[in-house]
Scaffold this motif. Structure first.
Motif, mmCIF file in Angstrom:
data_model
loop_
_atom_site.group_PDB
_atom_site.id
_atom_site.type_symbol
_atom_site.label_atom_id
_atom_site.label_comp_id
_atom_site.label_asym_id
_atom_site.label_seq_id
_atom_site.Cartn_x
_atom_site.Cartn_y
_atom_site.Cartn_z
ATOM 1 N N ALA A 1 0.820 -1.210 0.000
ATOM 2 C CA ALA A 1 0.000 0.000 0.000
ATOM 3 C C ALA A 1 0.856 1.263 0.000
ATOM 4 C CB ALA A 1 -0.936 0.005 1.205
ATOM 5 N N ALA A 2 2.142 1.099 -0.331
ATOM 6 C CA ALA A 2 3.080 2.220 -0.438
ATOM 7 C C ALA A 2 3.320 2.925 0.889
ATOM 8 C CB ALA A 2 2.610 3.233 -1.496
ATOM 9 N N ARG A 3 3.131 2.208 1.992
ATOM 10 C CA ARG A 3 3.449 2.772 3.305
ATOM 11 C C ARG A 3 4.894 2.413 3.645
ATOM 12 N NH1 ARG A 3 -1.932 0.998 3.933
ATOM 13 N NH2 ARG A 3 -1.110 -1.086 4.363
ATOM 14 N N PRO A 4 5.672 3.385 4.098
ATOM 15 C CA PRO A 4 7.112 3.148 4.283
ATOM 16 C C PRO A 4 7.446 2.434 5.589
ATOM 17 C CG PRO A 4 6.593 5.414 4.837
ATOM 18 C CD PRO A 4 5.304 4.788 4.342
ATOM 19 N N TYR A 5 8.580 1.762 5.587
ATOM 20 C CA TYR A 5 9.164 1.199 6.800
ATOM 21 C C TYR A 5 10.678 1.358 6.710
ATOM 22 C CZ TYR A 5 9.886 -2.847 3.713
ATOM 23 O OH TYR A 5 10.233 -3.660 2.675
ATOM 24 N N THR A 6 11.306 1.478 7.861
ATOM 25 C CA THR A 6 12.756 1.635 7.932
ATOM 26 C C THR A 6 13.275 0.911 9.161
ATOM 27 O OG1 THR A 6 12.611 3.838 6.923
ATOM 28 C CG2 THR A 6 14.686 3.265 7.974
ATOM 29 N N VAL A 7 14.358 0.179 8.985
ATOM 30 C CA VAL A 7 15.066 -0.466 10.094
ATOM 31 C C VAL A 7 16.522 -0.044 10.006
ATOM 32 C CG1 VAL A 7 15.805 -2.658 11.108
ATOM 33 C CG2 VAL A 7 13.503 -2.448 10.138
ATOM 34 N N TRP A 8 17.101 0.347 11.128
ATOM 35 C CA TRP A 8 18.504 0.724 11.137
ATOM 36 C C TRP A 8 19.168 0.164 12.389
ATOM 37 C CZ3 TRP A 8 14.392 3.885 11.954
ATOM 38 C CH2 TRP A 8 14.330 4.583 13.164
ATOM 39 N N ALA A 9 20.486 0.216 12.427
ATOM 40 C CA ALA A 9 21.220 -0.368 13.555
ATOM 41 C C ALA A 9 22.566 0.330 13.672
ATOM 42 C CB ALA A 9 21.416 -1.870 13.353
ATOM 43 N N THR A 10 23.257 0.070 14.768
ATOM 44 C CA THR A 10 24.602 0.629 14.914
ATOM 45 C C THR A 10 25.623 -0.182 14.129
ATOM 46 O OG1 THR A 10 24.975 -0.671 16.919
ATOM 47 C CG2 THR A 10 24.070 1.538 17.207
ATOM 48 N N LEU A 11 25.318 -1.481 13.930
ATOM 49 C CA LEU A 11 26.274 -2.368 13.269
ATOM 50 C C LEU A 11 25.528 -3.534 12.637
ATOM 51 C CD1 LEU A 11 29.493 -2.433 13.226
ATOM 52 C CD2 LEU A 11 29.280 -4.240 14.933
ATOM 53 N N ALA A 12 26.022 -4.001 11.499
ATOM 54 C CA ALA A 12 25.453 -5.181 10.849
ATOM 55 C C ALA A 12 26.579 -6.048 10.316
ATOM 56 C CB ALA A 12 24.517 -4.782 9.719
ATOM 57 N N LYS A 13 26.289 -7.337 10.218
ATOM 58 C CA LYS A 13 27.242 -8.275 9.628
ATOM 59 C C LYS A 13 26.470 -9.231 8.736
ATOM 60 C CE LYS A 13 31.203 -11.201 10.686
ATOM 61 N NZ LYS A 13 32.109 -11.700 11.750
ATOM 62 N N GLN A 14 26.856 -9.328 7.474
ATOM 63 C CA GLN A 14 26.167 -10.185 6.529
ATOM 64 C C GLN A 14 26.622 -11.624 6.732
ATOM 65 O OE1 GLN A 14 26.331 -8.709 2.540
ATOM 66 N NE2 GLN A 14 24.641 -9.993 1.846
ATOM 67 N N VAL A 15 25.732 -12.447 7.287
ATOM 68 C CA VAL A 15 26.099 -13.827 7.616
ATOM 69 C C VAL A 15 25.709 -14.794 6.499
ATOM 70 C CG1 VAL A 15 26.034 -13.461 10.101
ATOM 71 C CG2 VAL A 15 23.928 -14.085 8.909
ATOM 72 N N GLU A 16 24.727 -14.408 5.686
ATOM 73 C CA GLU A 16 24.351 -15.155 4.488
ATOM 74 C C GLU A 16 24.037 -14.139 3.404
ATOM 75 O OE1 GLU A 16 21.430 -18.233 4.983
ATOM 76 O OE2 GLU A 16 22.098 -18.664 7.034
#
Length: 233
Positions: free
Chosen positions: A99-114
């Motif tokens: 429905a074109a409603r936005p979402y955002t997730v953020w963090a201090t740190l991320a690590k790509q495990v897969e």
């Protein structure tokens, strides 16, 4: 015949002369006080202005550290550039639902495990709901799956809805695409209705409905029925 003298004339002259001297002394005293005050102001400014300048320079230098830029990890076709340890500083994942409603997730740190999965440190998020409310979330850790547009949160998970409802639990799964959420761990909640404890919860219908599961204890505030009128449940 001796000329008649005007009585008190000499005394008046002496009084006027004394008043003039006092006025001059008072003026001189005020002038000295103003001069000393001006000297003190100049002395303070001589040290304060360079100090203010140093603070401004320090803020200019430190501004990027205080407000670091975020790294976009939203595109599932891209592998974001990571540091030598494989860590991504200040990651951000964002998108819109059907429905074109936005979402955002953020963090201090991320690590790509897969390929499509990231471990998150101190994740936070904001989801716009269809009823105009906003759901904010934060936790100590998280796991983001870009393929399913979902995030698993763990450790002091807190969800706050902008109508004043707050839920706290140990773990929760958030579906970013349909704004759903669920948890099978004990939850405490507080809001316009009062306070509640339950074995878990489900957020359904694009965030409009919160269903508490398991053994539930509810303490209603006086007038809680009015708090719900015209608002999502």
């Amino acid at each position: 015949m001796a000329a008649q003298q005007t009585p008190g004339l000499g005394g008046a002259q002496r009084s006027a002369s004394a008043s003039g001297r006092r006025a001059r002394l008072a003026t001189a005293g005020r002038g000295g006080s103003l001069s000393r005050a001006h000297s003190r102001v100049v002395g303070v400014l001589k040290y304060a202005l360079p100090a203010v300048g140093l603070v401004i320079v320090a803020l200019v230098v430190a501004w990027p550290e205080l407000h670091p830029s975020q790294v976009d990890i939203s595109n599932p076709a891209e592998r974001p550039v990571a540091a030598a340890a494989g860590e991504i500083q200040n990651p951000r994942y964002s998108g819109v639902d059907e429905a074109a409603r936005p979402y955002t997730v953020w963090a201090t740190l991320a690590k790509q495990v897969e390929d499509q999965i990231f471990d998150l440190n101190r994740p936070k998020g904001e989801l716009k709901l269809q009823n105009g409310l906003v759901l904010n979330l934060d936790a100590q850790a998280g796991k983001l799956d870009r393929s399913s547009k979902s995030v698993h949160l763990s450790g002091n998970v807190t969800l706050r809805r902008s109508d004043g409802t707050t839920m706290i639990t140990d773990a929760a799964d958030i579906d970013l695409a349909d704004k759903g959420a669920r948890s099978s761990t004990p939850v405490t909640a507080e809001g316009p209705f009062g306070t509640l404890s339950a074995g878990g919860f489900k957020v359904e219908q694009q965030g409009d409905v919160i269903i508490f599961t398991g053994p539930t204890k509810l303490f209603l505030k006086p007038g809680a029925d009015k708090a719900f009128q015209g608002t999502p449940q």
